[in-house]
Design a protein around this motif. Sequence first.
Motif, mmCIF file in Angstrom:
data_model
loop_
_atom_site.group_PDB
_atom_site.id
_atom_site.type_symbol
_atom_site.label_atom_id
_atom_site.label_comp_id
_atom_site.label_asym_id
_atom_site.label_seq_id
_atom_site.Cartn_x
_atom_site.Cartn_y
_atom_site.Cartn_z
ATOM 1 N N ARG A 131 0.850 -1.190 0.000
ATOM 2 C CA ARG A 131 0.000 0.000 0.000
ATOM 3 C C ARG A 131 0.882 1.234 0.000
ATOM 4 O O ARG A 131 1.860 1.312 0.734
ATOM 5 N N SER A 132 0.529 2.189 -0.845
ATOM 6 C CA SER A 132 1.328 3.405 -0.905
ATOM 7 C C SER A 132 0.948 4.318 0.248
ATOM 8 O O SER A 132 -0.197 4.367 0.676
ATOM 9 N N SER A 133 1.901 5.030 0.706
ATOM 10 C CA SER A 133 1.682 5.942 1.814
ATOM 11 C C SER A 133 0.996 7.202 1.303
ATOM 12 O O SER A 133 1.402 7.772 0.293
ATOM 13 N N PRO A 134 -0.054 7.687 1.972
ATOM 14 C CA PRO A 134 -0.715 8.911 1.530
ATOM 15 C C PRO A 134 0.161 10.149 1.783
ATOM 16 O O PRO A 134 -0.094 11.222 1.259
ATOM 17 N N LEU A 135 1.209 9.972 2.561
ATOM 18 C CA LEU A 135 2.081 11.088 2.871
ATOM 19 C C LEU A 135 2.955 11.485 1.685
ATOM 20 O O LEU A 135 3.200 12.665 1.459
ATOM 21 N N LEU A 136 3.376 10.522 0.906
ATOM 22 C CA LEU A 136 4.270 10.798 -0.215
ATOM 23 C C LEU A 136 3.625 11.694 -1.275
ATOM 24 O O LEU A 136 4.223 12.699 -1.672
ATOM 25 N N PRO A 137 2.405 11.434 -1.756
ATOM 26 C CA PRO A 137 1.790 12.345 -2.729
ATOM 27 C C PRO A 137 1.554 13.753 -2.167
ATOM 28 O O PRO A 137 1.701 14.751 -2.872
ATOM 29 N N SER A 138 1.246 13.829 -0.885
ATOM 30 C CA SER A 138 1.035 15.132 -0.257
ATOM 31 C C SER A 138 2.324 15.942 -0.231
ATOM 32 O O SER A 138 2.331 17.137 -0.543
ATOM 33 N N LEU A 139 3.417 15.297 0.155
ATOM 34 C CA LEU A 139 4.701 15.985 0.187
ATOM 35 C C LEU A 139 5.124 16.416 -1.213
ATOM 36 O O LEU A 139 5.673 17.505 -1.397
ATOM 37 N N LEU A 140 4.874 15.584 -2.197
ATOM 38 C CA LEU A 140 5.213 15.914 -3.574
ATOM 39 C C LEU A 140 4.408 17.135 -4.040
ATOM 40 O O LEU A 140 4.953 18.037 -4.680
ATOM 41 N N ALA A 141 3.137 17.179 -3.722
ATOM 42 C CA ALA A 141 2.289 18.312 -4.107
ATOM 43 C C ALA A 141 2.748 19.597 -3.436
ATOM 44 O O ALA A 141 2.828 20.658 -4.074
ATOM 45 N N VAL A 142 3.074 19.545 -2.151
ATOM 46 C CA VAL A 142 3.551 20.726 -1.428
ATOM 47 C C VAL A 142 4.874 21.199 -2.010
ATOM 48 O O VAL A 142 5.096 22.402 -2.190
ATOM 49 N N GLY A 143 5.751 20.279 -2.336
ATOM 50 C CA GLY A 143 7.038 20.641 -2.934
ATOM 51 C C GLY A 143 6.861 21.336 -4.276
ATOM 52 O O GLY A 143 7.521 22.340 -4.571
ATOM 53 N N CYS A 144 5.945 20.836 -5.095
ATOM 54 C CA CYS A 144 5.684 21.461 -6.395
ATOM 55 C C CYS A 144 5.105 22.860 -6.217
ATOM 56 O O CYS A 144 5.467 23.790 -6.949
ATOM 57 N N LEU A 145 4.210 23.030 -5.257
ATOM 58 C CA LEU A 145 3.634 24.351 -5.002
ATOM 59 C C LEU A 145 4.695 25.347 -4.543
ATOM 60 O O LEU A 145 4.713 26.490 -4.991
#
Length: 90
Positions: free
Chosen positions: A6-20
């Motif tokens: 199962r993928s961690s929901p934290l990784l996509p969130s961190l990626l989105a914040v980094g892009c912003l």
Amino acid sequence: MSQGRRSSPLLPSLLAVGCLCLLCTRLPSSFLTAAPTEHGRSGRTSMRGFKEDFEAWRSSLTPEEQKMVQTQAAGEFNKKFRKSDEFKKD
């Protein structure tokens, strides 16, 4: 039973914040913030002009017209009055 990965929901969130954050640092600051302009002063001037025009119009009304305007303003939210001929007078 085998458990799937199962993928961690934290990784996509961190990626989105980094892009912003990257996007915000690359954009010109004038795009993100409103620069103060002299527009506020012109708005006040136009309102003063309107107020003077309105007061001039109001003082030019005859007593009958003043009474009609007052009656129409008082019955503005009265449904029966709005359907009457007196409200539709010009």
